[in-house]
Structures are given as C-alpha cells and as structure tokens.
Enzyme design. Structure first.
Site, short mmCIF file in Angstrom:
data_model
loop_
_atom_site.label_atom_id
_atom_site.label_comp_id
_atom_site.label_asym_id
_atom_site.label_seq_id
_atom_site.Cartn_x
_atom_site.Cartn_y
_atom_site.Cartn_z
N ARG A 112 2.78 9.79 4.71
CA ARG A 112 4.11 10.16 4.23
C ARG A 112 4.32 9.74 2.78
O ARG A 112 4.93 10.47 1.99
CB ARG A 112 5.18 9.51 5.10
CG ARG A 112 5.17 9.95 6.55
CD ARG A 112 6.19 9.17 7.35
NE ARG A 112 6.16 9.55 8.76
CZ ARG A 112 6.99 9.06 9.66
NH1 ARG A 112 7.89 8.16 9.31
NH2 ARG A 112 6.92 9.45 10.92
N LYS A 117 0.83 -1.21 0.00
CA LYS A 117 0.00 0.00 0.00
C LYS A 117 0.87 1.26 0.00
O LYS A 117 0.46 2.29 -0.53
CB LYS A 117 -0.96 -0.01 1.18
CG LYS A 117 -0.32 -0.10 2.56
CD LYS A 117 -0.08 1.24 3.22
CE LYS A 117 0.63 1.07 4.54
NZ LYS A 117 0.82 2.35 5.25
#
Length: 331
Positions: free
Chosen positions: A255, A191
C-alpha cells in the site's frame, strides 16, 4: 485448543485469522460493521479486504467486542495504528486478565511518538511482558495464498513469544522469536516511510541504482534511530528490518509503495488517498518518526523529505535534489 480474537477485519487481520485457524486455534474476528461480520460468518469470506480467500471453519466473526474477546488466550490487534489508542480506551475493560496482547500494527503514534506496544501498555494498563509484536515481510495477499514466508515474534516475556510462535507456525509460515521489541517495531514503522519514497522514485522513472540507494540508506536511517532508542542493530539486518523493507518497497501489493507512486505522478495527498482507498501507514507515521528522530538528535533525511512531500506539498523531484545535494560525509 487455543482461542484467539483478531480485532480488525482488514486484509492483514483477515489473513492472520486464517493463519491462526489453520494452525489449530478457534478464531473470532471483530469487525466494526456487522454486515462484514455477517458475511464472514455466513460465506466464510471477507470480500472487501481479502477477496476470493475462503476462511477455515474455525473462523467466525462478530461486531460485539465483548463477545469477540471472551475467554481468549490471545488478542491480536489489527486496526490502523493511529486509531489504536481510541479503540483500546473502549476495549480495555473487556480484555481477559491474562490474555497475551499481540500487535500486528506498524506505525508510530502521532503526538506521543510512541510505538504500538507502548500505546497498548499505557491504554490497556497491562504489564509490558503481556505484549508481543509480530513483524517482518507480511504482505497479506501472498500469505493468504499460502506462499512461503517468515516472520518475527518479539516479546519481553520469552514464554509468551514462544506461545505466539507456536500458534502461527505452519508449513508456509516460519516464525522466529526475538526479545528486541523496539527494533522490530521501528523496522516495521520506518519501512512504510521508505516505501513511500521508493514508490515516488518508481513513478518518476528512476532506475535500480536509485531504488537500491533508497533501500540501503533507508535501512541506515532506521538503524540509527533504533540504536538511539536501545534496539539491537542486528535486528535491522533481519526479517523485521531488511526483510520487511525489501518486501514493502519492491512489491506492487504494498500500500505504501502504491501510495508513493501516486505522489510521484504529481497527485496531491488527497487525490492519492482517494485513488488507493486504503490506509498507507507511512503517510501519518512519517510525521511521528520525524519528531522522534529530532527528539533524539538522529538524522533521517529520507524521512524528512517524505514528510515534506506528503504534508508540505513539496514536489518529489525537488525532494530528490535536496537529498542528493546534502553535505558529503563518510558512509
């Protein structure tokens, strides 16, 4: 009352220490820098990683690894995935003989293409049953703010997984157990790569159709690789698969998505790294995941293009054209 060590003072490690303490455990955070540990001890805050979040009284910190893990029931590992092997080589001799080792990391090791639980077993020389994995949509700032969330605790030893489940259950955290360690780890690693692509698409001004396609085809890539490695395909429809993928792609707190946005604006890998100043696990993991897929004959076209953008300097717009120009086939 249980005793826990969290090795790593980043945002997720710090947030997890808060969870453990609020659920009733005495927690010691190990920080590489004594200045960080001292600030946590004295001010109950980790301003560099999780600003503004006050930590419970049950949390302390040290830069002494042996002191951090002494007589603990659980050792939670929260360091960047590519540093795990080197760290564990130094730490293995200090780990309590029957402590449950819990991976909070989401990555695939470069060179070996091993999952984090495999690196733990090999480097710490422990039985696989002693290792538990936590995965799912775990954005640290939201969890530190006590926004309701669910997560998955996966382990080969159901009793150990249930102990970890009990150790983190809170009114705002609902943990589920699973025995599919492979699926949970792959969901958490891949992911990050798909979120890089999502961030690129966002920065290039692409719409919701594009983004939805990236999420769903990214999930298909993850599931194909997982099944080839022995994972339960249903895992990818759950929290550690789709749940984590959606959160990491869609949230500005992610992030990896943020890093992808920098790349989508035309910045180099080095410039994006300088701008974000945080570890985007997908940047390095995309190389290992690509190699893992090739070794098992699994097609992962989004991962391939993310690797080319990150490490071969391919323009993201060219990568999109290559994805869209692939040979037609059934879904």
């Amino acid at each position: 009352m249980t005793r826990s060590a969290v090795l790593g003072a980043g945002a997720w490690g710090t947030a997890f220490a808060k969870i453990l303490a609020e659920a009733g455990s005495h927690v010691t955070i190990w920080a590489r820098r004594e200045s960080v540990a001292a600030t946590i001890r004295e001010r109950r805050i980790n301003e560099g990683s999780l600003p503004g979040v006050k930590l419970p009284e049950r949390v302390t910190a040290t830069s002494d690894l042996a002191a951090a893990v002494a007589e603990t029931d659980f050792v939670f590992l929260a360091v960047p995935s590519q540093t795990l092997r080197g760290n564990l080589a130094d730490w293995a001799g200090h780990l309590p003989p029957d402590a449950t080792l819990v991976s909070l990391m989401k990555g695939i090791e470069l060179g070996t293409t091993k999952r984090m639980s495999q690196v733990i077993v090999e480097t710490a020389r422990v039985a696989p049953e002693r290792v538990v994995v936590v995965s799912g949509p775990n954005l640290a700032p939201e969890i530190a703010a006590e926004q309701p969330a669910a997560t998955v605790v996966a382990g080969l030893d159901a009793a150990r997984a249930q102990l970890v489940q009990q150790a983190i259950a809170l009114p705002y955290i609902r943990p589920y157990t699973s025995d599919d360690v492979i699926g949970c780890e792959l969901g958490g690693a891949v992911k990050n790569v798909i979120a890089l692509a999502y961030g690129m698409a966002t920065a290039m001004g692409m719409g919701d159709n594009t983004k939805a396609s990236l999420i769903t085809r990214g999930l298909a890539e993850t599931a194909r690789l997982g099944v080839a490695l022995g994972a339960d395909p249903m895992t990818f429809a759950g929290l550690a698969g789709l749940g984590d993928l959606v959160a990491t792609c869609s949230s500005p707190l992610s992030r990896n998505r943020t890093f992808g946005e920098h790349l989508g604006r035309g910045e180099s890998l080095e410039a994006a790294q300088a701008s974000t100043k945080q570890t985007a696990e997908g940047v390095k993991s995309c190389l290992a995941i690509r190699d893992l897929a090739r070794a098992h004959g699994v097609e992962m076209p989004i991962t391939e293009q993310v690797e080319r953008v990150c490490h071969e300097g391919v323009d993201p717009r060219v990568a999109v054209k290559l994805l869209m120009g692939r040979e037609m086939k059934p879904e």
